[in-house]
Scaffold this motif. Structure first.
Motif, PDB file in Angstrom:
ATOM      1  N   ASN A 148       0.997   2.171   4.467  1.00 49.30           N
ATOM      2  CA  ASN A 148       1.797   1.624   5.557  1.00 49.30           C
ATOM      3  C   ASN A 148       0.984   0.830   6.574  1.00 49.30           C
ATOM      4  O   ASN A 148       1.517   0.004   7.282  1.00 49.30           O
ATOM      5  N   ASN A 149      -0.296   1.080   6.634  1.00 44.65           N
ATOM      6  CA  ASN A 149      -1.087   0.449   7.684  1.00 44.65           C
ATOM      7  C   ASN A 149      -2.176  -0.480   7.186  1.00 44.65           C
ATOM      8  O   ASN A 149      -2.626  -1.345   7.900  1.00 44.65           O
ATOM      9  N   LYS A 150      -2.627  -0.275   5.947  1.00 48.65           N
ATOM     10  CA  LYS A 150      -3.803  -1.035   5.534  1.00 48.65           C
ATOM     11  C   LYS A 150      -3.779  -1.353   4.048  1.00 48.65           C
ATOM     12  O   LYS A 150      -2.969  -0.822   3.301  1.00 48.65           O
ATOM     13  N   VAL A 151      -4.689  -2.220   3.621  1.00 43.47           N
ATOM     14  CA  VAL A 151      -4.738  -2.635   2.229  1.00 43.47           C
ATOM     15  C   VAL A 151      -6.025  -2.156   1.574  1.00 43.47           C
ATOM     16  O   VAL A 151      -6.311  -2.419   0.432  1.00 43.47           O
ATOM     17  N   ASP A 152      -6.838  -1.399   2.318  1.00 46.86           N
ATOM     18  CA  ASP A 152      -8.160  -1.070   1.800  1.00 46.86           C
ATOM     19  C   ASP A 152      -8.312   0.378   1.329  1.00 46.86           C
ATOM     20  O   ASP A 152      -9.416   0.842   1.109  1.00 46.86           O
ATOM     21  N   GLY A 153      -7.212   1.085   1.197  1.00 48.75           N
ATOM     22  CA  GLY A 153      -7.295   2.463   0.714  1.00 48.75           C
ATOM     23  C   GLY A 153      -7.565   2.491  -0.779  1.00 48.75           C
ATOM     24  O   GLY A 153      -7.583   1.477  -1.455  1.00 48.75           O
ATOM     25  N   GLU A 154      -7.774   3.693  -1.295  1.00 49.54           N
ATOM     26  CA  GLU A 154      -8.033   3.842  -2.726  1.00 49.54           C
ATOM     27  C   GLU A 154      -7.453   5.180  -3.173  1.00 49.54           C
ATOM     28  O   GLU A 154      -7.590   6.172  -2.466  1.00 49.54           O
ATOM     29  N   THR A 155      -6.787   5.187  -4.333  1.00 53.03           N
ATOM     30  CA  THR A 155      -6.270   6.440  -4.872  1.00 53.03           C
ATOM     31  C   THR A 155      -6.972   6.737  -6.180  1.00 53.03           C
ATOM     32  O   THR A 155      -7.087   5.863  -7.044  1.00 53.03           O
ATOM     33  N   LYS A 156      -7.436   7.967  -6.321  1.00 56.06           N
ATOM     34  CA  LYS A 156      -8.154   8.355  -7.538  1.00 56.06           C
ATOM     35  C   LYS A 156      -7.194   8.996  -8.534  1.00 56.06           C
ATOM     36  O   LYS A 156      -6.184   9.584  -8.164  1.00 56.06           O
ATOM     37  N   HIS A 157      -7.579   8.911  -9.796  1.00 55.77           N
ATOM     38  CA  HIS A 157      -6.817   9.510 -10.886  1.00 55.77           C
ATOM     39  C   HIS A 157      -6.563  11.001 -10.632  1.00 55.77           C
ATOM     40  O   HIS A 157      -5.445  11.484 -10.795  1.00 55.77           O
ATOM     41  N   GLU A 158      -7.598  11.723 -10.199  1.00 59.38           N
ATOM     42  CA  GLU A 158      -7.474  13.172 -10.001  1.00 59.38           C
ATOM     43  C   GLU A 158      -6.403  13.507  -8.954  1.00 59.38           C
ATOM     44  O   GLU A 158      -5.685  14.490  -9.092  1.00 59.38           O
ATOM     45  N   THR A 159      -6.300  12.670  -7.928  1.00 61.12           N
ATOM     46  CA  THR A 159      -5.292  12.907  -6.887  1.00 61.12           C
ATOM     47  C   THR A 159      -3.893  12.805  -7.485  1.00 61.12           C
ATOM     48  O   THR A 159      -3.029  13.649  -7.258  1.00 61.12           O
ATOM     49  N   ARG A 160      -3.685  11.762  -8.274  1.00 59.45           N
ATOM     50  CA  ARG A 160      -2.350  11.540  -8.839  1.00 59.45           C
ATOM     51  C   ARG A 160      -1.993  12.632  -9.836  1.00 59.45           C
ATOM     52  O   ARG A 160      -0.844  13.047  -9.926  1.00 59.45           O
ATOM     53  N   VAL A 161      -2.985  13.087 -10.596  1.00 58.11           N
ATOM     54  CA  VAL A 161      -2.688  14.154 -11.568  1.00 58.11           C
ATOM     55  C   VAL A 161      -2.325  15.459 -10.848  1.00 58.11           C
ATOM     56  O   VAL A 161      -1.411  16.170 -11.274  1.00 58.11           O
ATOM     57  N   SER A 162      -3.014  15.757  -9.759  1.00 55.67           N
ATOM     58  CA  SER A 162      -2.677  17.007  -9.052  1.00 55.67           C
ATOM     59  C   SER A 162      -1.273  16.905  -8.449  1.00 55.67           C
ATOM     60  O   SER A 162      -0.536  17.889  -8.396  1.00 55.67           O
ATOM     61  N   SER A 170       0.290  10.267  -2.483  1.00 58.66           N
ATOM     62  CA  SER A 170      -0.569   9.074  -2.468  1.00 58.66           C
ATOM     63  C   SER A 170       0.236   7.796  -2.712  1.00 58.66           C
ATOM     64  O   SER A 170      -0.236   6.700  -2.427  1.00 58.66           O
ATOM     65  N   GLN A 171       1.446   7.929  -3.263  1.00 58.64           N
ATOM     66  CA  GLN A 171       2.264   6.756  -3.600  1.00 58.64           C
ATOM     67  C   GLN A 171       3.496   6.617  -2.714  1.00 58.64           C
ATOM     68  O   GLN A 171       4.154   5.579  -2.713  1.00 58.64           O
ATOM     69  N   ASP A 172       3.828   7.673  -2.002  1.00 56.70           N
ATOM     70  CA  ASP A 172       5.045   7.688  -1.183  1.00 56.70           C
ATOM     71  C   ASP A 172       4.880   6.726  -0.002  1.00 56.70           C
ATOM     72  O   ASP A 172       3.859   6.745   0.670  1.00 56.70           O
ATOM     73  N   ARG A 173       5.865   5.903   0.232  1.00 53.44           N
ATOM     74  CA  ARG A 173       5.798   4.911   1.312  1.00 53.44           C
ATOM     75  C   ARG A 173       7.074   4.963   2.146  1.00 53.44           C
ATOM     76  O   ARG A 173       8.098   5.445   1.702  1.00 53.44           O
ATOM     77  N   ILE A 196       1.315   6.207 -19.661  1.00 56.08           N
ATOM     78  CA  ILE A 196       0.407   5.375 -20.443  1.00 56.08           C
ATOM     79  C   ILE A 196      -0.968   5.259 -19.785  1.00 56.08           C
ATOM     80  O   ILE A 196      -1.975   5.330 -20.453  1.00 56.08           O
ATOM     81  N   THR A 197      -1.017   5.093 -18.474  1.00 53.37           N
ATOM     82  CA  THR A 197      -2.334   4.949 -17.861  1.00 53.37           C
ATOM     83  C   THR A 197      -2.364   5.437 -16.416  1.00 53.37           C
ATOM     84  O   THR A 197      -1.389   5.318 -15.690  1.00 53.37           O
ATOM     85  N   SER A 198      -3.502   6.006 -16.057  1.00 57.36           N
ATOM     86  CA  SER A 198      -3.732   6.411 -14.675  1.00 57.36           C
ATOM     87  C   SER A 198      -5.203   6.154 -14.371  1.00 57.36           C
ATOM     88  O   SER A 198      -6.054   6.283 -15.256  1.00 57.36           O
ATOM     89  N   GLY A 199      -5.508   5.788 -13.161  1.00 52.62           N
ATOM     90  CA  GLY A 199      -6.903   5.533 -12.811  1.00 52.62           C
ATOM     91  C   GLY A 199      -7.024   5.199 -11.353  1.00 52.62           C
ATOM     92  O   GLY A 199      -6.065   5.275 -10.593  1.00 52.62           O
ATOM     93  N   LYS A 200      -8.210   4.815 -10.982  1.00 51.58           N
ATOM     94  CA  LYS A 200      -8.494   4.493  -9.587  1.00 51.58           C
ATOM     95  C   LYS A 200      -7.901   3.119  -9.262  1.00 51.58           C
ATOM     96  O   LYS A 200      -8.035   2.185 -10.039  1.00 51.58           O
ATOM     97  N   ALA A 201      -7.227   3.018  -8.128  1.00 56.29           N
ATOM     98  CA  ALA A 201      -6.636   1.728  -7.785  1.00 56.29           C
ATOM     99  C   ALA A 201      -6.705   1.469  -6.297  1.00 56.29           C
ATOM    100  O   ALA A 201      -6.738   2.393  -5.498  1.00 56.29           O
TER     101      ALA A 201
END
Ligand SMILES: [Zn+2]
Length: 232
Positions: free
Chosen positions: A51-65, A191-194, A41-46
């Motif tokens: 594991n170490n920090k709260v300030d990272g960012e994942t882009k839509h393009e990364t998740r699609v690849s 990008s989502q694996d923890r 339904i939706t993908s985007g920058k978040a």
């Protein structure tokens, strides 16, 4: 439940929910050569909590690849409904009517035998919005007007936060011997694996299949709730 020759559709709010809830089913569908379509339904920058920090960012393009690698390997078709950053994690702000119409159109173009929905009491606002819209999209209409989806399931999630209803499974898929594939699939979403103790760690996903397996007397299983089933 036999998957062979079945057309399966998974509605996944985000890119990763399909693996977390249905990775075992996706893997089995691939082995049984069932036809699988995943409607994200939706993908985007978040904002990213790793594991170490709260300030990272994942882009839509990364998740699609990452998704492309999974869909190539497990051979399924997919589509993402909204790719705007302004909608990602804000599905609760969209008029339900819009979401209902889009989900309804997709379901009846795919015509699945088995349709899977996210857990209705997730703490995630997007998951809840997708579930309620899908239920309206699946309202009973005479089968001569529109093909009826004969089996509707809700899939499990590891985000236990029992302020709402807890997940009550009543239908299972035996994935004994293949449960590690779930962690393997999750590792493609780098990008989502923890790691533990994140609920969606590969180890935790495999542990959950062992707990669900014990509920039906096998080594590993994936669990769902049957929302609707038609016996012919
Ligand atoms: Zn999600």
């Amino acid at each position: 439940m036999k998957l062979k020759n079945k057309k399966i559709m998974i509605i996944s709010p985000h890119l990763d929910d399909e693996i977390i809830g249905c990775g075992g089913l996706i893997d089995k569908a691939f082995r049984d050569k069932a036809e699988l379509f995943i409607f994200y339904i939706t993908s985007g920058k978040a904002r990213n909590i790793d594991n170490n920090k709260v300030d990272g960012e994942t882009k839509h393009e990364t998740r699609v690849s990452e998704l492309k690698k999974i869909s190539d390997k497990w051979n399924f078709k997919w589509e993402i409904l909204y790719t705007e950053d302004s909608i990602f994690l804000k599905l609760d702000t969209l008029p339900q009517r819009e979401l209902i119409d889009k989900i309804e159109d997709k379901i009846y173009s795919i015509k699945p035998d088995i349709l899977l929905l996210p857990f209705k009491d997730s703490y995630n606002q997007d998951h809840r919005a997708v579930f309620t819209a899908a239920i309206a999209a699946l309202r009973p209409i005479p089968a001569k007007i529109r093909q009826f989806v004969p089996m509707v399931l809700m899939y499990d999630e590891p985000y236990t936060w029992s302020v709402g209803d807890i997940f009550k499974p009543n239908i299972y898929l035996d994935i004994s011997g293949f449960e590690e594939n779930k962690a393997k699939m999750m590792s493609y979403y780098a990008s989502q694996d923890r790691q533990d103790p994140f609920p969606r760690s590969g180890n935790n996903l495999v542990r959950m299949t062992r707990i669900r397996g014990a509920e039906i007397g096998v080594m590993a299983a994936e669990a769902y709730t049957l929302l609707r089933g038609v016996i012919n």
